[in-house]
Enzyme design. Structure first.
Site, PDB file in Angstrom:
ATOM      1  N   GLU A  86      -9.109  -6.105  -5.880  1.00  0.00           N
ATOM      2  CA  GLU A  86      -7.909  -5.846  -6.686  1.00  0.00           C
ATOM      3  C   GLU A  86      -7.223  -7.186  -6.929  1.00  0.00           C
ATOM      4  O   GLU A  86      -6.646  -7.779  -6.020  1.00  0.00           O
ATOM      5  CB  GLU A  86      -6.974  -4.885  -5.951  1.00  0.00           C
ATOM      6  CG  GLU A  86      -5.746  -4.532  -6.782  1.00  0.00           C
ATOM      7  CD  GLU A  86      -4.697  -3.770  -6.007  1.00  0.00           C
ATOM      8  OE1 GLU A  86      -3.994  -2.949  -6.614  1.00  0.00           O
ATOM      9  OE2 GLU A  86      -4.564  -3.992  -4.784  1.00  0.00           O
ATOM     10  N   ASP A 142      -8.210  -4.170  -1.255  1.00  0.00           N
ATOM     11  CA  ASP A 142      -6.866  -3.991  -1.794  1.00  0.00           C
ATOM     12  C   ASP A 142      -6.068  -5.289  -1.715  1.00  0.00           C
ATOM     13  O   ASP A 142      -6.117  -6.002  -0.703  1.00  0.00           O
ATOM     14  CB  ASP A 142      -6.148  -2.899  -0.988  1.00  0.00           C
ATOM     15  CG  ASP A 142      -4.739  -2.655  -1.452  1.00  0.00           C
ATOM     16  OD1 ASP A 142      -4.568  -2.023  -2.510  1.00  0.00           O
ATOM     17  OD2 ASP A 142      -3.796  -3.103  -0.763  1.00  0.00           O
ATOM     18  N   HIS A 155      -5.294   5.544  -8.622  1.00  0.00           N
ATOM     19  CA  HIS A 155      -4.201   6.097  -7.814  1.00  0.00           C
ATOM     20  C   HIS A 155      -2.871   5.394  -8.048  1.00  0.00           C
ATOM     21  O   HIS A 155      -1.828   5.897  -7.620  1.00  0.00           O
ATOM     22  CB  HIS A 155      -4.573   6.004  -6.333  1.00  0.00           C
ATOM     23  CG  HIS A 155      -4.746   4.592  -5.856  1.00  0.00           C
ATOM     24  ND1 HIS A 155      -5.801   3.801  -6.271  1.00  0.00           N
ATOM     25  CD2 HIS A 155      -4.006   3.820  -5.032  1.00  0.00           C
ATOM     26  CE1 HIS A 155      -5.692   2.615  -5.706  1.00  0.00           C
ATOM     27  NE2 HIS A 155      -4.624   2.594  -4.952  1.00  0.00           N
ATOM     28  N   ASP A 156      -2.891   4.241  -8.704  1.00  0.00           N
ATOM     29  CA  ASP A 156      -1.668   3.485  -8.974  1.00  0.00           C
ATOM     30  C   ASP A 156      -1.205   3.581 -10.422  1.00  0.00           C
ATOM     31  O   ASP A 156      -0.202   2.963 -10.789  1.00  0.00           O
ATOM     32  CB  ASP A 156      -1.879   1.999  -8.640  1.00  0.00           C
ATOM     33  CG  ASP A 156      -1.851   1.723  -7.148  1.00  0.00           C
ATOM     34  OD1 ASP A 156      -1.238   2.525  -6.405  1.00  0.00           O
ATOM     35  OD2 ASP A 156      -2.444   0.720  -6.711  1.00  0.00           O
ATOM     36  N   ASP A 195     -12.048   1.687   1.030  1.00  0.00           N
ATOM     37  CA  ASP A 195     -10.894   0.945   0.516  1.00  0.00           C
ATOM     38  C   ASP A 195     -10.272   0.218   1.696  1.00  0.00           C
ATOM     39  O   ASP A 195      -9.814   0.853   2.651  1.00  0.00           O
ATOM     40  CB  ASP A 195      -9.889   1.918  -0.109  1.00  0.00           C
ATOM     41  CG  ASP A 195      -8.944   1.251  -1.095  1.00  0.00           C
ATOM     42  OD1 ASP A 195      -8.675   0.048  -0.931  1.00  0.00           O
ATOM     43  OD2 ASP A 195      -8.487   1.921  -2.028  1.00  0.00           O
TER      44      ASP A 195
END
Length: 563
Positions: free
Chosen positions: A256, A199, A331-332, A98
């Site tokens: 993302e 990200d 995770h978000d 990531d």
């Protein structure tokens, strides 16, 4: 069909701070991950995506990087990382990093130099502007609330941060910054990593001149997403990264990219674009938002008809032109079974139904840690138990504005990112088997009932259902490459679709609610030719497949061979 290994893979996402602690300090680490590789291999996943493990002061759980080429000491050492990579590769598994390219930590050496003086050689590594009318340079709002600008008293200028003030945005208009980032990406590729999740990659370009956003309500700040999301020059920068670095390695890449539909996604992932393999889209993640662009905290009940419309659009527009990344949790986001299923009375069947939904779509499925166990939202009673910077900022902002405590906490129980960040529940012991110390965040109180040890022992568990889904995907190419056709478009409870590849046709039937609607077998299917591949209930010995009464949250997948 254009076969690729990353199309045929299943990805498992690890949030390392919460996965497994090996040394009793309450923080998950790389050795903890290594201790669970047999578990992951047994599950059947192909790729492990690990959230940031780079050196970081941890203001945003590792998404604030202070050294791209070192490991956060709480997670271990670079030797630990190298061993983890070898262990994965020896099992035939791959590792996706990531990587945050939009911003760094305020403690990164580049930013320390940049803020030291206006004439420092690295001043232009970040975005600095003078204030306007006694305030920030413009009215843009940060994703974590408040202005995107932070005044630095030493030079009396503001730096831009789309996220927290501890995460200053890099200046992608500076060729020196681009060169440094390209070198760093190549450094990891030479180590042998198998891909990247980029990200916030849609935000690396900001609108020239940094103008104010339209502000009809006269608020202090405005959600100005159109000023820094998916601007055209992002594609030029990504193509350059691909052509100069990524192209030379057999890797997978996912970006993302919030705020776009499938037509715009093809600008990133379309065949021949030379940018990314797939993107994470967020349209279905906004289904329960009260108003588009209105923020995540104000919620409304989501609609299955809207979910069908969004997913079907992505499935059909990208088919044969690009590739989907399919997920319901990360995770978000809140836990999928708490958000789209029923975590009280039908946790097990609804978790299995949601898994069927994601794994039978065209695209690469992503499993978030604990999703294969049916882990649920945390619902902590006190704000003191939460750790997420976004959640804490929201709490303080609403308290300042006089919003009742109960209303604030109700929103946090639904949408806080910490719902997905509580420790992995490995067994029914203290702290869910995650740590022998004090966990960095509380373990969900249901860990004695919901945990990996009991799931592995139970052949009818959610875990074993995931195993079977993954095995089916490896066995039947129609699940990976078949085209998608929606059935019963206007049915408010049943989501059904077909997948077709040459002589094989898949029928997926999903009841998204606890009522018991009747599914009528569509034209072209014959009961005597249908093979039941998987179901989350045991079928009755005698059934009328022409008119099938579905049980709460029931899922069935049939294969019909044309010949």
């Amino acid at each position: 069909m254009n076969p690729k290994w990353w199309k045929e893979s299943v990805v498992y996402q690890i949030y390392p701070i919460s996965f497994m602690d090996s040394n009793g300090d309450g923080i998950g680490d790389l050795r903890g991950i290594m201790s669970k590789l047999d578990y992951l291999q047994d599950l059947g996943v192909d790729v492990i995506w690990i959230c940031p493990i780079y050196k970081s002061p941890n203001h945003d759980n590792g998404y604030d990087i202070s050294d791209y080429c070192d490991i956060m000491k709480e997670f271990g050492t670079m030797d630990d990382f190298d061993r983890l990579l070898r262990e994965l590769h020896s099992r035939g598994m791959k590792l996706m990093m990531d990587l945050v390219l939009n911003h760094t930590s305020h403690q990164h050496p580049w930013f320390i130099e940049s803020r030291s003086s206006k004439d420092n050689p690295k001043r232009d590594y970040y975005i600095w502007r003078k204030g306007k009318n006694g305030g920030p340079p413009n009215n843009w709002e940060s994703y974590f609330s408040g202005s995107v600008w932070e005044l630095d008293p030493k030079t009396d200028e503001y730096y831009l941060h789309l996220y927290s003030k501890f995460q200053p945005d890099l200046n992608w208009e500076n060729p020196a910054v681009i060169d440094k980032l390209h070198e760093m990406v190549q450094w990891w590729l030479k180590k042998g990593v198998d891909g990247f999740r980029f990200d916030a990659i849609a935000h690396i370009v900001k609108k020239g001149g940094y103008p104010d956003a339209l502000n009809p309500h006269g608020t202090a700040t405005v959600r100005a997403y159109d000023m820094f999301s998916n601007l055209e020059h992002v594609h030029t920068l990504l193509r350059n990264l691909n052509d100069q670095v990524l192209y030379f390695y057999d890797i997978m890449t996912v970006g993302e990219t919030s705020g776009l539909g499938p037509e715009q996604a093809l600008d990133y992932v379309g065949d021949g674009r030379r940018e990314l393999n797939m993107t994470f889209q967020f349209e279905h993640m906004n289904l329960d938002c009260a108003a588009p662009g209105g923020g995540k905290w104000d919620t409304v009940p989501w609609s299955l008809l809207d979910l069908k419309k969004i997913i079907s659009n992505w499935q059909t527009v990208l088919h044969g032109k690009g590739w989907n990344a399919n997920y319901l949790c990360n995770h978000d986001q809140p836990r999928s079974v708490s958000r789209f299923g029923n975590d009280l009375y039908y946790r097990i069947p609804s978790a299995k139904m949601l898994a069927t939904f994601i794994h039978m779509l065209e695209g690469t499925p992503y499993i978030y840690q604990g999703e294969e166990l049916g882990m649920t939202n945390a619902g902590f009673e006190s704000i003191d138990d939460y750790r997420d910077v976004e959640t804490l900022n929201y709490y303080e902002e609403k308290r300042t504005n006089g919003v009742p405590e109960a209303d604030i906490m109700a929103a946090i129980h639904k949408k806080s990112r910490d719902n997905a960040r509580t420790p992995m529940q490995w067994d029914d012991g203290e702290n869910g088997g995650f740590t022998e110390g004090v966990p960095w965040i509380r373990v969900n109180s249901n860990s004695r009932e919901i945990n990996a040890a009991s799931a592995v022992r139970d052949p009818d568990s959610i875990y074993h259902y995931y195993k079977k889904l993954i095995e089916l995907r490896k066995k039947h190419q129609v699940i990976v490459y078949g085209d998608y056709t929606l059935l019963l478009e206007e049915h408010p409870e049943i989501y059904a679709y077909t997948r077709t590849l040459e002589e094989q046709r898949l029928l997926v039937i999903l009841n998204f609610f606890e009522r018991e609607p009747v599914f009528e077998l569509p034209e072209g299917f014959q009961p005597e030719k249908l093979e039941l591949l998987i179901s989350n209930y045991t079928p009755d010995k005698v059934e009328d497949l022409w008119s099938l009464k579905l049980r709460p949250y029931e899922a069935r997948v049939y294969l019909q061979r044309q010949s």
